[in-house]
Design an enzyme around this catalytic site. Structure first.
Site, PDB file in Angstrom:
ATOM      1  N   CYS A 143       0.821  -1.203   0.000  1.00 44.52           N
ATOM      2  CA  CYS A 143       0.000   0.000   0.000  1.00 44.52           C
ATOM      3  C   CYS A 143       0.862   1.263   0.000  1.00 44.52           C
ATOM      4  O   CYS A 143       1.643   1.483  -0.909  1.00 44.52           O
ATOM      5  CB  CYS A 143      -0.996  -0.034   1.161  1.00 44.52           C
ATOM      6  SG  CYS A 143      -2.370   1.133   0.925  1.00 44.52           S
ATOM      7  N   LYS A 163     -11.233   8.065  -2.551  1.00 44.37           N
ATOM      8  CA  LYS A 163     -10.483   6.932  -2.000  1.00 44.37           C
ATOM      9  C   LYS A 163     -10.834   5.639  -2.736  1.00 44.37           C
ATOM     10  O   LYS A 163     -12.000   5.326  -2.956  1.00 44.37           O
ATOM     11  CB  LYS A 163     -10.819   6.784  -0.508  1.00 44.37           C
ATOM     12  CG  LYS A 163     -10.008   5.747   0.241  1.00 44.37           C
ATOM     13  CD  LYS A 163     -10.412   5.759   1.713  1.00 44.37           C
ATOM     14  CE  LYS A 163      -9.588   4.806   2.536  1.00 44.37           C
ATOM     15  NZ  LYS A 163      -9.992   4.832   3.973  1.00 44.37           N
ATOM     16  N   HIS A 225      -3.839  -4.761   0.213  1.00 44.32           N
ATOM     17  CA  HIS A 225      -3.563  -5.277   1.557  1.00 44.32           C
ATOM     18  C   HIS A 225      -3.862  -6.773   1.618  1.00 44.32           C
ATOM     19  O   HIS A 225      -4.949  -7.193   2.002  1.00 44.32           O
ATOM     20  CB  HIS A 225      -4.429  -4.554   2.601  1.00 44.32           C
ATOM     21  CG  HIS A 225      -3.999  -3.154   2.895  1.00 44.32           C
ATOM     22  ND1 HIS A 225      -2.993  -2.856   3.779  1.00 44.32           N
ATOM     23  CD2 HIS A 225      -4.455  -1.970   2.411  1.00 44.32           C
ATOM     24  CE1 HIS A 225      -2.837  -1.555   3.850  1.00 44.32           C
ATOM     25  NE2 HIS A 225      -3.707  -0.989   3.028  1.00 44.32           N
ATOM     26  N   GLU A 227      -2.824  -8.732   3.753  1.00 42.19           N
ATOM     27  CA  GLU A 227      -2.856  -9.157   5.156  1.00 42.19           C
ATOM     28  C   GLU A 227      -4.192  -8.907   5.842  1.00 42.19           C
ATOM     29  O   GLU A 227      -4.459  -9.480   6.909  1.00 42.19           O
ATOM     30  CB  GLU A 227      -1.746  -8.433   5.941  1.00 42.19           C
ATOM     31  CG  GLU A 227      -2.087  -7.029   6.428  1.00 42.19           C
ATOM     32  CD  GLU A 227      -1.998  -5.944   5.356  1.00 42.19           C
ATOM     33  OE1 GLU A 227      -2.196  -4.768   5.693  1.00 42.19           O
ATOM     34  OE2 GLU A 227      -1.738  -6.279   4.180  1.00 42.19           O
ATOM     35  N   ARG A 239     -14.911   3.718  11.358  1.00 42.68           N
ATOM     36  CA  ARG A 239     -14.009   4.697  11.958  1.00 42.68           C
ATOM     37  C   ARG A 239     -14.107   6.042  11.243  1.00 42.68           C
ATOM     38  O   ARG A 239     -14.218   7.096  11.878  1.00 42.68           O
ATOM     39  CB  ARG A 239     -12.578   4.174  11.887  1.00 42.68           C
ATOM     40  CG  ARG A 239     -11.501   5.131  12.401  1.00 42.68           C
ATOM     41  CD  ARG A 239     -10.153   4.754  11.835  1.00 42.68           C
ATOM     42  NE  ARG A 239     -10.106   4.922  10.376  1.00 42.68           N
ATOM     43  CZ  ARG A 239      -9.180   4.394   9.596  1.00 42.68           C
ATOM     44  NH1 ARG A 239      -8.218   3.634  10.110  1.00 42.68           N
ATOM     45  NH2 ARG A 239      -9.217   4.598   8.288  1.00 42.68           N
TER      46      ARG A 239
END
Length: 294
Positions: A143, A163, A225, A227, A239
């Site tokens: 990333c 985004k 990502h 992970e 969030r």
């Protein structure tokens, strides 16, 4: 197989998380294990540690290779909270750089709306990019760190107005990973990477570079990502909404109306191929995408 973990928040707080399911609780080093450095730049450090340990555990179990794992962070990074606790659980990057590693992982970072040169540890990161080419047999940038690597190498990185947030498909032909999470405000310019001689494995002009191999195959960049847990994007969405940000829900998040982590297992096999570990692709009749590193 076994992970031997030297440090990190997850190890320090192992009674409160699933660290013991991932790593040896009695020993932090083995002479027979490969040495892995994880440079953690994420603000959700403990969560990120556990996610990468879960990915490493899959690779270890598939390949039969044990890993010694050490966590490091930039010494010049200003920490807003729990500074003493966090620094006590991490090795400063200059100290970690005194050793050599079989594999280095550099995580993402929540600074991708800040100009690279304004990141407080930018000079240290740029120096690290040079250091890893001589002191780590292989390095994986994820990333933001992939975009930062590109910037250091003078490959154009575009700031996005919206985004890139969701789970998107990889076009890797016969290869393993069909989908992976992305959460980023940048795009690594596809044409600029081509002109720089990057071996682009996935990406296009609209989406930018998703996966690329560089430095004679010893560096792998992913703008996503591998992970992430199955609910990480949902947590990020909640969030951001909680902070009053205008954020759309993650795209392509549900598979048959369920949250499904269908990327970590195939990503572990993809990384095993790149690392040259036990032949997952050969065993399953697939072609290895990656160059053999001398």
């Amino acid at each position: 197989m076994t992970l031997y973990v030297a440090n990190g928040l997850a190890k320090a707080r192992q009674t409160e998380n699933n660290f013991r399911q991932l790593a040896d609780k009695d020993s932090d080093y083995s002479d027979k294990a490969s040495n892995v450095l994880i440079v953690c730049l994420m603000s959700t450090r403990e969560q990120s540690e556990l996610q990468y340990l879960a990915l490493l555990k899959l690779i270890s179990d598939q390949s039969g290779q044990d890993f010694n794992v050490r966590f490091a962070m930039p010494a010049t990074h200003h920490l807003k909270k729990e500074s003493e606790t966090i620094r006590g659980c991490y090795e400063p990057l200059p100290k970690a750089e005194k050793n050599h590693y079989d594999w280095t992982i550099v995580t993402g970072s929540p600074v991708d709306r800040i100009a690279f040169e304004e990141v407080d540890y930018w000079s240290e990161f740029a120096d690290f990019v040079d250091w890893q080419s001589k002191n780590s047999k292989r390095t994986f940038f994820a990333c933001w760190s992939a975009a930062a690597y590109a910037h250091v190498k003078r490959v154009h990185v575009t700031q996005l107005k919206r985004k890139r947030f969701g789970i998107y498909r990889f076009d890797l032909g016969e290869a393993l990973v069909d989908r992976a999470p992305h959460s980023r405000w940048f795009s690594i310019d596809f044409q600029a990477a081509q002109k720089a001689g990057w071996r682009i494995l996935s990406g296009d002009q609209r989406f930018g570079v998703s996966l690329a191999e560089l430095e004679q195959g010893r560096v792998l960049l992913s703008s996503g990502h591998f992970e992430y847990d199955q609910d990480t994007l949902q947590k990020e969405y909640l969030r951001d909404i909680g902070k009053g940000m205008k954020q759309a829900k993650p795209e392509n998040y549900l598979l048959d109306n369920q949250q499904v982590n269908d990327w970590r297992q195939p990503a572990s096999e993809l990384l095993s191929d790149w690392l040259g570990l036990a032949g997952n692709s050969a065993a399953k009749g697939r072609k290895n995408l990656f160059k053999e590193v001398a």
